[in-house]
Design an enzyme around this catalytic site. Structure first.
Site: not given
Ligand code: F6P
Length: 556
Positions: A212, A218, A280-281, A397, A517
């Site tokens: 987003k 990452e 995002g979620r 289990h 972060k």
């Molecule tokens: O660090 C948390 C977060 O902002 C989440 O809320 C989000 O889903 C995820 O990182 C990924 O963010 P993006 O879609 O901006 O890469």
């Protein structure tokens, strides 16, 4: 602003009731209430929820519903649909529901909530673009280097840009497109991407970069590595512009930051935008679900949206007494604030739902894992419990021992699917029998007397007694179709939102993820190659002793 008087009163009445009810055992509640299943189960669409094994009485539900009314859940629902900036710390609306109601959709009914009109148009446009893109990939018109059709899609994203599509692609394995494999890479650890690249053919691989913000470390790190990997296969003879064009055929981007995706090298036609009005979620329903639509076909993606739409309409129109998401939310409130639990287990009796607990962890804990209310005050009560879980039979289990005899109250969601998505011998009947047995064993346990009557030796009786009284809800799905999955996920989304209203918190921001972060950015130079020989001693003196010591150990 102080807490409205009626809300404060509703909380007070609930808490008084909780104190009175605490000693009651589920055995007793069932014995006194023979129609408990009929009275404490609800259905909507393809879902049934049985909450008879929650530690509640009819009176508890009255108090809980009073609380929902006092907290004005109906006003908040309307505010969300109307596009009010209910995410007040970022001044944004939360319009994920509108993603399920494209403007002009045939199924749009009189029951649809009223969203801002421009949103419906944008949603409809995006869906057409996603459909067209999926079609060109599926009918092999989309060609990579050396004119190769796409055989593998790799979703590069993390958090909401990974967990939703990853979970849904796995859940809908039975609907997977036969000629396309979908992979997910989220971790910045090279151990996630590198072994996958080693198995893939760059000429037939498409990377879908989902971010987003288009700023997540990452995801960008993995996207750059993917680009470098692809570049090694480009024919030497190509000119620079030809190389850029050839690489571009291997990327699509999903983002709110179109310019940044463009600068990365993704052409406009392959950028799928979604507005900052989707968290995002909550974004699985947006173009962030592109990898899912590619994996299972656009028509199945649409069916998932239609399932969610059914749940949206139910959430908006069903009375409190029949409303599934509100009821689940109230039961969670009861468990956390009435009984005092801090943990909640999610146990799908379905291997295809194996990633559901991880998806719900973000949905619930990133939304409601907060301790400050909408007015900036520290909450007077506990909020979101710690969510965790795994497919039920696997957990049986392992950690179920603690649930049965560990002495802690852990409410559980058992998710059972009536019809198997992969029928095999009598596997499914056995699976369901285990799901039913576990929820009953947790609820009713086994007394010493029962153990003795079963012929167990006297010395073992203390170990063979099960206290029971472990609360659970069973969610029964008709099947694991895209439509039923859409309903299940929207059920949880609305549950989370309702809880946030009752706790008076903003479910749509996530400031808690930022501090770490920032600190990682500060620490990175200390782990660079240059720092291995010549660390910046002055900068490191400012660090805490533990971080400093660990950095030294890492460099040693
Ligand atoms: O660090 C948390 C977060 O902002 C989440 O809320 C989000 O889903 C995820 O990182 C990924 O963010 P993006 O879609 O901006 O890469």
């Amino acid at each position: 602003m102080s807490i409205p008087h009626d809300t404060a009163l509703a909380w007070q009445s609930l808490e008084t009731h909780a104190n009175a009810l605490k000693p009651r055992h589920l055995r007793e509640l069932f014995a006194r209430h023979p129609t408990r299943f009929e009275d404490f189960s609800l259905t909507a669409g393809d879902l049934l929820i049985d909450f008879s094994k929650q530690r509640v009485t009819p009176e508890t539900l009255l108090y809980l519903r009073d609380l929902a009314r006092a907290a004005r859940i109906d006003d908040w629902r309307q505010k969300m649909a109307a596009g009010d900036p209910i995410n007040h710390t970022e001044n944004r609306p939360a319009l994920h529901m509108a993603l399920r109601f494209p403007y002009g959709a045939a199924e749009q009914t009189a029951k649809a909530p009223t969203f801002p009109p421009r949103v419906g148009e944008e949603v409809a446009r995006n869906l057409v673009r996603m459909r067209d893109f999926c079609e060109t990939v599926h009918n092999r018109q989309w060609r990579g280097m050396s004119d190769s059709p796409i055989t593998d899609v790799v979703n590069l994203g993390i958090g909401g840009s990974d967990l939703g599509p990853r979970m849904a692609v796995r859940a809908l394995t039975a609907f997977a497109h036969p000629d396309l494999k979908t992979h997910f890479v989220a971790n910045m650890d090279g151990a996630d991407l590198a072994p996958l690249l080693a198995r893939l053919n760059p000429r037939s691989t498409l990377f879908v970069v989902v971010s987003k913000s288009f700023a997540t470390e990452e995801t960008l790190q993995n996207a750059r590595a993917a680009r470098d990997w692809l570049a090694t296969c480009l024919p030497e003879a190509l000119s620079e512009p030809q190389k850029t064009a050839a690489l571009a055929r291997h990327f699509a981007a999903v983002t709110s930051h179109i310019e940044d995706a463009h600068s990365f090298g993704v052409p406009s036609e392959q950028i799928f935008a979604f507005g900052d009005w989707v968290g995002g979620r909550f974004s699985l329903w947006s173009p962030a679900g592109l990898s899912l639509a590619l994996a299972v076909g656009f028509s199945h993606f649409e069916r998932m949206l239609s399932g969610a739409r059914l749940m949206d309409e139910h959430f908006f129109h069903a009375p409190l007494e029949e409303n599934l998401p509100i009821t689940l939310a109230l039961l969670d409130i009861w468990n956390v604030n009435g009984i005092g639990v801090s943990s909640h287990g999610i146990f799908p009796y379905s291997q295809s739902l194996e990633f559901l607990p991880a998806y719900l962890q973000q949905l619930e804990m990133e939304s409601n894992g907060k301790s400050v209310d909408r007015e900036g005050r520290v909450l007077m009560r506990k909020s979101c419990p710690i969510l965790w879980g795994s497919p039920g039979t696997i957990g049986q289990h392992s950690f179920f021992q603690l649930l049965h005899q560990g002495g802690q109250i852990v409410p559980c969601d058992f998710i059972l699917v009536k019809r198997a998505d992969f029928p095999l011998a009598d596997h499914h009947a056995r699976l369901l029998a285990n799901g039913l047995a576990q929820s009953a064993a947790l609820a009713f346990g086994q007394t010493r007397e029962e153990a003795r009557a079963a012929g167990l030796p006297e010395a073992l009786l203390p170990y063979r007694a099960f206290p029971g009284n472990q609360p659970s809800t069973t969610i029964l799905m008709e099947n694991l179709s895209p439509r039923a999955l859409g309903q299940l996920l929207a059920l949880y989304e609305h549950k989370v939102f309702t809880e946030s209203v009752l706790w008076n918190i903003n479910a749509f921001d996530q400031w808690g993820v930022e501090l770490g972060k920032q600190m990682a950015r500060t620490l990175l130079p200390s782990l660079s190659d240059a720092a291995m020989d010549a660390p910046n001693a002055a900068a490191e003196e400012k660090l805490d002793a533990s971080t400093r010591g660990l950095l030294r150990a890492l460099r040693r």
